[in-house]
Scaffold this motif. Structure first.
Motif, PDB file in Angstrom:
ATOM      1  N   THR A 164      41.309  42.931  38.006  1.00  9.51           N
ATOM      2  CA  THR A 164      41.417  41.579  38.556  1.00  9.51           C
ATOM      3  C   THR A 164      42.866  41.121  38.455  1.00  9.51           C
ATOM      4  O   THR A 164      43.745  41.904  38.066  1.00  9.51           O
ATOM      5  CB  THR A 164      40.467  40.606  37.823  1.00  9.51           C
ATOM      6  N   SER A 170      40.163  33.314  41.033  1.00 10.00           N
ATOM      7  CA  SER A 170      38.855  33.973  40.981  1.00 10.00           C
ATOM      8  C   SER A 170      38.702  34.881  39.763  1.00 10.00           C
ATOM      9  O   SER A 170      37.656  35.514  39.596  1.00 10.00           O
ATOM     10  CB  SER A 170      38.628  34.809  42.251  1.00 10.00           C
ATOM     11  N   ASP A 174      35.423  36.746  38.633  1.00 11.45           N
ATOM     12  CA  ASP A 174      35.361  38.206  38.637  1.00 11.45           C
ATOM     13  C   ASP A 174      34.755  38.724  37.328  1.00 11.45           C
ATOM     14  O   ASP A 174      33.887  39.601  37.329  1.00 11.45           O
ATOM     15  CB  ASP A 174      36.761  38.804  38.815  1.00 11.45           C
TER      16      ASP A 174
END
Length: 323
Positions: A164, A170, A174
């Motif tokens: 990630t 996000s 994630d």
């Protein structure tokens, strides 16, 4: 990212006989929890599970890592620490949790936590005033804001993870999605069955691709002696030796307070977040240490993350002495 377990501890010894006892050990723990303020003896607990005294005590020791009565003692002291934090009298607490005298309780408490009950209550007052200003409604106890400084040798971790970006909004989503897949795909069971780690406990750790990169791998795995049993779908990491400040999060009762009659899944993650916040906003400023950017921090989840009224986990933060 935080986690609490509903499953009993696995030993990772590769012993099928012991693993098959997990449900019975879980039942014995539930029995202890339900009768924690009552008289409890090894004979009573073993009878509840249907095993002979010797056999039950042997299996419990292997599965839980402590003797049956040591486990009972630790649980009583842990729950008593929450009562202390709420302001109850030491004498009343000692009676409730089966100690014959207040002095006996004080001696056991000091041996377990390193502080007398009175010292504990005073030291935890500052923690309450800090966190009570937050929007969370978290019950606190334990020595979460008084870290232990340790030097931990290098160790190996094997598990599952995702890639990630730390600058991406996000990232949290994630990792949350990864945890969902971790549960759905049964990766926890696979880690213990396949890798047979020497003891129960999972490490959650963020590993940057490089010092200047904003990409990272979030790894959730178990500590292993070597990588001989690792499968191709797993990720491995050798964590270097480091000095850590080890914080224990405030105990949270995840068994009550949930919505629609379900377990409480909000307060424990909040306690973890607030502990991280305290570490970087408060503790480093007042301590003799600074963050060691050459090493890795991680979260550690063991049997204390079971579904219980004093759920906690540990945060390991690498530190060096301030210059």
């Amino acid at each position: 990212m935080s986690r609490c377990y509903n499953k009993v501890n696995r030993t990772g010894k590769g012993n099928d006989e012991i693993l098959n006892y997990s449900k019975d050990i879980e039942r014995s723990v539930e029995y202890i929890e339900s009768n924690i303020k009552e008289i409890l003896t090894p004979e009573m607990i073993s009878k509840h599970t249907g095993y002979s005294l010797y056999h039950f005590c042997r299996v419990f020791q292997i599965c839980m890592g402590v003797s049956i009565m040591e486990y009972v003692r630790k649980r009583r002291l842990s729950l008593a620490s929450i009562e202390l934090f709420k302001g109850r009298r030491i004498l009343d607490i000692s009676v409730d949790y089966g100690f014959e005298t207040q002095s006996g309780f004080t001696k056991a408490f000091r041996k377990e936590f390193g502080f007398s009950p009175t010292q504990f209550a005073v030291r935890m007052a500052d923690v309450y005033h800090y966190i009570s200003g937050e929007k969370n409604n978290i019950e606190h106890g334990g020595l979460c804001m008084i870290p232990t400084i340790i030097t931990k040798p290098s160790f190996k971790v094997a598990g599952y993870g995702i890639k990630t970006n730390i600058t991406n909004e996000s990232m949290t989503k994630d990792i949350a999605a990864f945890w969902n897949n971790y549960d759905t795909n049964g990766w926890e069971d696979k880690l213990y069955d396949q890798l047979t780690p020497p003891k129960h406990g999972e490490v959650g750790i963020c590993v940057p691709e490089s010092k200047d990169s904003d990409s990272l791998v979030y790894l959730l795995g178990v500590i292993v002696e070597n990588f001989n049993k690792v499968t191709p779908d797993m990720i491995t990491l050798e964590v270097p030796e480091a000095t850590y400040a080890v914080f224990t999060t405030p105990p949270v009762d995840v068994t009550v307070g949930g919505r629609n009659g379900k377990e409480n899944t909000e307060d424990f993650p909040n306690a973890v977040r607030q502990t991280w916040k305290y570490i970087f906003q408060e503790w480093f400023e007042k301590s003799d240490y600074e963050y060691d950017e050459t090493k890795l921090d991680f979260e550690y989840y063991d049997e204390r993350c079971h579904f219980r009224p004093d759920t906690v986990m540990d945060i390991y933060v690498p530190v060096i002495k301030k210059k």
